[in-house]
Design an enzyme around this catalytic site. Structure first.
Site, PDB file in Angstrom:
ATOM      1  N   HIS A 243      28.211  34.828  44.526  1.00 42.75           N
ATOM      2  CA  HIS A 243      28.676  34.632  43.056  1.00 42.75           C
ATOM      3  C   HIS A 243      28.672  33.287  42.837  1.00 42.75           C
ATOM      4  O   HIS A 243      29.056  32.485  43.421  1.00 42.75           O
ATOM      5  CB  HIS A 243      29.954  35.414  42.962  1.00 42.75           C
ATOM      6  CG  HIS A 243      30.878  35.057  43.894  1.00 42.75           C
ATOM      7  ND1 HIS A 243      31.137  35.507  45.264  1.00 42.75           N
ATOM      8  CD2 HIS A 243      32.173  34.146  43.521  1.00 42.75           C
ATOM      9  CE1 HIS A 243      32.013  35.019  45.778  1.00 42.75           C
ATOM     10  NE2 HIS A 243      32.747  34.086  45.004  1.00 42.75           N
TER      11      HIS A 243
ATOM     12  N   HIS B 243      30.939  31.123  39.806  1.00 46.48           N
ATOM     13  CA  HIS B 243      31.968  31.197  38.769  1.00 46.48           C
ATOM     14  C   HIS B 243      31.394  30.369  37.492  1.00 46.48           C
ATOM     15  O   HIS B 243      31.019  29.230  37.738  1.00 46.48           O
ATOM     16  CB  HIS B 243      33.152  30.322  39.191  1.00 46.48           C
ATOM     17  CG  HIS B 243      33.761  31.088  40.417  1.00 46.48           C
ATOM     18  ND1 HIS B 243      34.896  32.021  40.319  1.00 46.48           N
ATOM     19  CD2 HIS B 243      33.431  30.973  42.088  1.00 46.48           C
ATOM     20  CE1 HIS B 243      35.212  32.353  41.707  1.00 46.48           C
ATOM     21  NE2 HIS B 243      34.464  31.824  42.343  1.00 46.48           N
TER      22      HIS B 243
HETATM   23  P1  5GP Z   1      35.564  33.220  45.713  1.00 47.49           P
HETATM   24  O1  5GP Z   1      36.633  32.290  46.190  1.00 47.49           O
HETATM   25  O2  5GP Z   1      34.987  33.994  46.823  1.00 47.49           O
HETATM   26  O3  5GP Z   1      34.437  31.999  45.213  1.00 47.49           O
HETATM   27  O4  5GP Z   1      36.189  33.843  44.562  1.00 47.49           O
HETATM   28  C1  5GP Z   1      36.250  35.089  44.729  1.00 47.49           C
HETATM   29  C2  5GP Z   1      36.817  35.455  42.995  1.00 47.49           C
HETATM   30  O5  5GP Z   1      36.733  36.976  42.891  1.00 47.49           O
HETATM   31  C3  5GP Z   1      38.118  35.076  42.698  1.00 47.49           C
HETATM   32  O6  5GP Z   1      38.311  34.118  41.699  1.00 47.49           O
HETATM   33  C4  5GP Z   1      38.916  36.499  42.469  1.00 47.49           C
HETATM   34  O7  5GP Z   1      39.997  36.158  41.475  1.00 47.49           O
HETATM   35  C5  5GP Z   1      37.941  37.330  42.116  1.00 47.49           C
HETATM   36  N1  5GP Z   1      38.096  38.845  42.342  1.00 47.49           N
HETATM   37  C6  5GP Z   1      38.424  39.172  43.547  1.00 47.49           C
HETATM   38  N2  5GP Z   1      38.420  40.372  43.541  1.00 47.49           N
HETATM   39  C7  5GP Z   1      38.048  40.908  42.195  1.00 47.49           C
HETATM   40  C8  5GP Z   1      37.938  42.301  41.758  1.00 47.49           C
HETATM   41  O8  5GP Z   1      38.125  43.294  42.206  1.00 47.49           O
HETATM   42  N3  5GP Z   1      37.601  42.138  40.396  1.00 47.49           N
HETATM   43  C9  5GP Z   1      37.223  41.014  39.712  1.00 47.49           C
HETATM   44  N4  5GP Z   1      36.709  41.065  38.359  1.00 47.49           N
HETATM   45  N5  5GP Z   1      37.147  39.733  40.341  1.00 47.49           N
HETATM   46  C10 5GP Z   1      37.759  39.563  41.627  1.00 47.49           C
END
Ligand code: 5GP
Length: 121
Positions: A104, A106
């Protein structure tokens, strides 16, 4: 590491968990982050099963890669983030604290986002 089909974004893609969807096309889905770190904090994910940027860049087709990055640009434009500016970021693996093992990016916008990265201690 094998892709885990039970990760939270895989469940969102299958419609098993709701999301605040803002964009969808053949290759990508975008929705609001559940724990926003900026006034605009969006997540853009490919529909294919790729655990990280490393996996995606190595194994996705050219069409998936092109479609995905076009979707990121479209999402930022439709969020009205181009003129003031925005940041897109992908965490890849443990040192980057990637929490969800489905690739993903951001998209952050809506305020001055500060410098690029905090200095290591
Ligand atoms: P990472 O650290 O993997 O780059 O970021 C994962 C992101 O996913 C985090 O910013 C977190 O807030 C978001 N996230 C985790 N679980 C969910 C969810 O169930 N729904 C949504 N919309 N975002 C999520």
């Amino acid at each position: 590491m094998a892709y885990d089909p039970e990760n939270i974004f895989a469940k969102i893609l299958r419609g098993e968990i709701p999301c605040d969807k803002i964009y969808e096309d053949d290759t990508a889905l975008a929705f609001r982050d559940i724990n926003p770190q900026a006034p605009v904090h969006l997540l853009v994910i490919p529909k294919g099963s790729y655990e990280s940027l490393d996996d995606f860049s190595d194994n996705a087709s050219d069409a998936e890669i092109a479609g995905f990055f076009r979707a990121v640009g479209t999402v930022a434009r439709e969020a009205g983030a181009v003129e003031a500016g925005y940041r897109f970021l992908a965490n890849n693996g443990p040192d980057a604290h990637q929490e969800v093992p489905h690739f993903h990016v951001h998209v952050f916008a809506g305020r001055d986002l500060g410098g690029m990265i905090k200095r290591a201690p």
